[in-house]
Design a protein around this motif. Structure first.
Motif, PDB file in Angstrom:
ATOM      1  N   GLY A  16     133.111  40.685 -12.090  1.00  0.00           N
ATOM      2  CA  GLY A  16     132.913  41.561 -10.940  1.00  0.00           C
ATOM      3  C   GLY A  16     133.389  42.974 -11.184  1.00  0.00           C
ATOM      4  O   GLY A  16     133.331  43.819 -10.299  1.00  0.00           O
ATOM      5  N   GLU A  17     133.873  43.248 -12.377  1.00  0.00           N
ATOM      6  CA  GLU A  17     134.307  44.592 -12.750  1.00  0.00           C
ATOM      7  C   GLU A  17     134.223  44.739 -14.263  1.00  0.00           C
ATOM      8  O   GLU A  17     134.035  43.741 -14.973  1.00  0.00           O
ATOM      9  CB  GLU A  17     135.726  44.884 -12.250  1.00  0.00           C
ATOM     10  N   VAL A  18     134.358  45.960 -14.732  1.00  0.00           N
ATOM     11  CA  VAL A  18     134.215  46.201 -16.170  1.00  0.00           C
ATOM     12  C   VAL A  18     135.485  45.788 -16.917  1.00  0.00           C
ATOM     13  O   VAL A  18     136.569  45.696 -16.342  1.00  0.00           O
ATOM     14  CB  VAL A  18     133.898  47.688 -16.475  1.00  0.00           C
ATOM     15  N   SER A  19     135.316  45.559 -18.208  1.00  0.00           N
ATOM     16  CA  SER A  19     136.468  45.269 -19.059  1.00  0.00           C
ATOM     17  C   SER A  19     137.410  46.461 -19.042  1.00  0.00           C
ATOM     18  O   SER A  19     136.982  47.607 -18.913  1.00  0.00           O
ATOM     19  CB  SER A  19     136.007  45.007 -20.497  1.00  0.00           C
ATOM     20  N   ALA A  27     144.758  45.062 -25.651  1.00  0.00           N
ATOM     21  CA  ALA A  27     143.330  44.947 -25.952  1.00  0.00           C
ATOM     22  C   ALA A  27     142.519  45.193 -24.683  1.00  0.00           C
ATOM     23  O   ALA A  27     143.011  45.026 -23.571  1.00  0.00           O
ATOM     24  CB  ALA A  27     143.019  43.557 -26.500  1.00  0.00           C
ATOM     25  N   VAL A  28     141.270  45.599 -24.888  1.00  0.00           N
ATOM     26  CA  VAL A  28     140.336  45.756 -23.778  1.00  0.00           C
ATOM     27  C   VAL A  28     139.640  44.409 -23.594  1.00  0.00           C
ATOM     28  O   VAL A  28     139.002  43.900 -24.515  1.00  0.00           O
ATOM     29  CB  VAL A  28     139.301  46.865 -24.074  1.00  0.00           C
ATOM     30  N   THR A  29     139.823  43.816 -22.419  1.00  0.00           N
ATOM     31  CA  THR A  29     139.268  42.486 -22.153  1.00  0.00           C
ATOM     32  C   THR A  29     138.717  42.422 -20.734  1.00  0.00           C
ATOM     33  O   THR A  29     138.997  43.286 -19.898  1.00  0.00           O
ATOM     34  CB  THR A  29     140.329  41.381 -22.306  1.00  0.00           C
ATOM     35  N   ASP A  30     137.948  41.371 -20.481  1.00  0.00           N
ATOM     36  CA  ASP A  30     137.464  41.104 -19.123  1.00  0.00           C
ATOM     37  C   ASP A  30     138.612  40.604 -18.262  1.00  0.00           C
ATOM     38  O   ASP A  30     139.449  39.832 -18.735  1.00  0.00           O
ATOM     39  CB  ASP A  30     136.414  39.990 -19.133  1.00  0.00           C
ATOM     40  N   HIS A  54     127.152  45.811 -25.832  1.00  0.00           N
ATOM     41  CA  HIS A  54     127.995  46.486 -26.820  1.00  0.00           C
ATOM     42  C   HIS A  54     128.313  47.889 -26.294  1.00  0.00           C
ATOM     43  O   HIS A  54     127.452  48.570 -25.767  1.00  0.00           O
ATOM     44  CB  HIS A  54     127.258  46.605 -28.161  1.00  0.00           C
ATOM     45  N   GLY A  55     129.513  48.289 -26.443  1.00  0.00           N
ATOM     46  CA  GLY A  55     129.881  49.628 -26.002  1.00  0.00           C
ATOM     47  C   GLY A  55     131.338  49.684 -25.612  1.00  0.00           C
ATOM     48  O   GLY A  55     132.051  48.677 -25.629  1.00  0.00           O
ATOM     49  N   SER A  56     131.758  50.864 -25.248  1.00  0.00           N
ATOM     50  CA  SER A  56     133.151  51.033 -24.840  1.00  0.00           C
ATOM     51  C   SER A  56     133.266  52.241 -23.932  1.00  0.00           C
ATOM     52  O   SER A  56     132.407  53.114 -23.920  1.00  0.00           O
ATOM     53  CB  SER A  56     134.050  51.207 -26.063  1.00  0.00           C
ATOM     54  N   ASN A  57     134.335  52.254 -23.174  1.00  0.00           N
ATOM     55  CA  ASN A  57     134.649  53.398 -22.332  1.00  0.00           C
ATOM     56  C   ASN A  57     135.752  54.201 -23.012  1.00  0.00           C
ATOM     57  O   ASN A  57     136.464  53.690 -23.881  1.00  0.00           O
ATOM     58  CB  ASN A  57     135.074  52.935 -20.941  1.00  0.00           C
ATOM     59  N   GLY A  58     135.880  55.446 -22.610  1.00  0.00           N
ATOM     60  CA  GLY A  58     136.826  56.353 -23.259  1.00  0.00           C
ATOM     61  C   GLY A  58     138.279  56.100 -22.907  1.00  0.00           C
ATOM     62  O   GLY A  58     138.623  55.365 -21.976  1.00  0.00           O
ATOM     63  N   ALA A  59     139.145  56.745 -23.669  1.00  0.00           N
ATOM     64  CA  ALA A  59     140.587  56.592 -23.487  1.00  0.00           C
ATOM     65  C   ALA A  59     141.035  57.050 -22.099  1.00  0.00           C
ATOM     66  O   ALA A  59     141.905  56.418 -21.481  1.00  0.00           O
ATOM     67  CB  ALA A  59     141.331  57.376 -24.567  1.00  0.00           C
ATOM     68  N   LEU A  60     140.439  58.152 -21.587  1.00  0.00           N
ATOM     69  CA  LEU A  60     140.813  58.632 -20.256  1.00  0.00           C
ATOM     70  C   LEU A  60     140.508  57.584 -19.183  1.00  0.00           C
ATOM     71  O   LEU A  60     141.301  57.372 -18.269  1.00  0.00           O
ATOM     72  CB  LEU A  60     140.092  59.946 -19.943  1.00  0.00           C
ATOM     73  N   PHE A  61     139.377  56.907 -19.307  1.00  0.00           N
ATOM     74  CA  PHE A  61     139.020  55.833 -18.380  1.00  0.00           C
ATOM     75  C   PHE A  61     140.117  54.766 -18.368  1.00  0.00           C
ATOM     76  O   PHE A  61     140.580  54.329 -17.318  1.00  0.00           O
ATOM     77  CB  PHE A  61     137.675  55.221 -18.795  1.00  0.00           C
TER      78      PHE A  61
END
Length: 103
Positions: A16-19, A27-30, A54-61
């Motif tokens: 229901g939300e982004v990792s 780590a970036v996880t769900d 596949h992808g990622s969000n930035g450090a500021l996010f």
């Protein structure tokens, strides 16, 4: 529910939300998956096709997300805009039959 039962396509992110960055794991996880997604699958009898984006969000996010979950949500529009005109790679898994999921 009727839409899915009638064969309509429903795309959901199971949490229901982004990792996002989880400090205990570094780590970036769900986040934990929302049980409502499983209920829709169970009640509708729908099959499931897993898709990995596949992808990622930035450090500021991720930094904003550590400060407050709503700030992370507010940053989503910025993250989407900075990815415009780029290709997003998807890995599509094999369909999972509903009777298999029930087991």
């Amino acid at each position: 529910m009727r839409w899915v039962q009638d064969g309509g396509l429903l795309i959901v992110f199971p949490a229901g939300e982004v990792s996002n960055l989880q400090l205990p794991r570094l780590a970036v996880t769900d986040p934990p998956w929302n049980p409502a997604v499983a209920a829709i699958v169970r009640r509708s009898g729908a099959n499931v096709v897993p898709v990995y984006v596949h992808g990622s969000n930035g450090a500021l996010f991720h930094l904003c997300g550590l400060l407050h979950a709503r700030l992370r949500t507010a940053m989503l529009a910025r993250e989407l805009l900075n990815k415009s005109h780029r290709r997003v790679r998807l890995t599509i898994g094999a369909p999972l039959a509903n009777d298999h999921l029930r087991r």
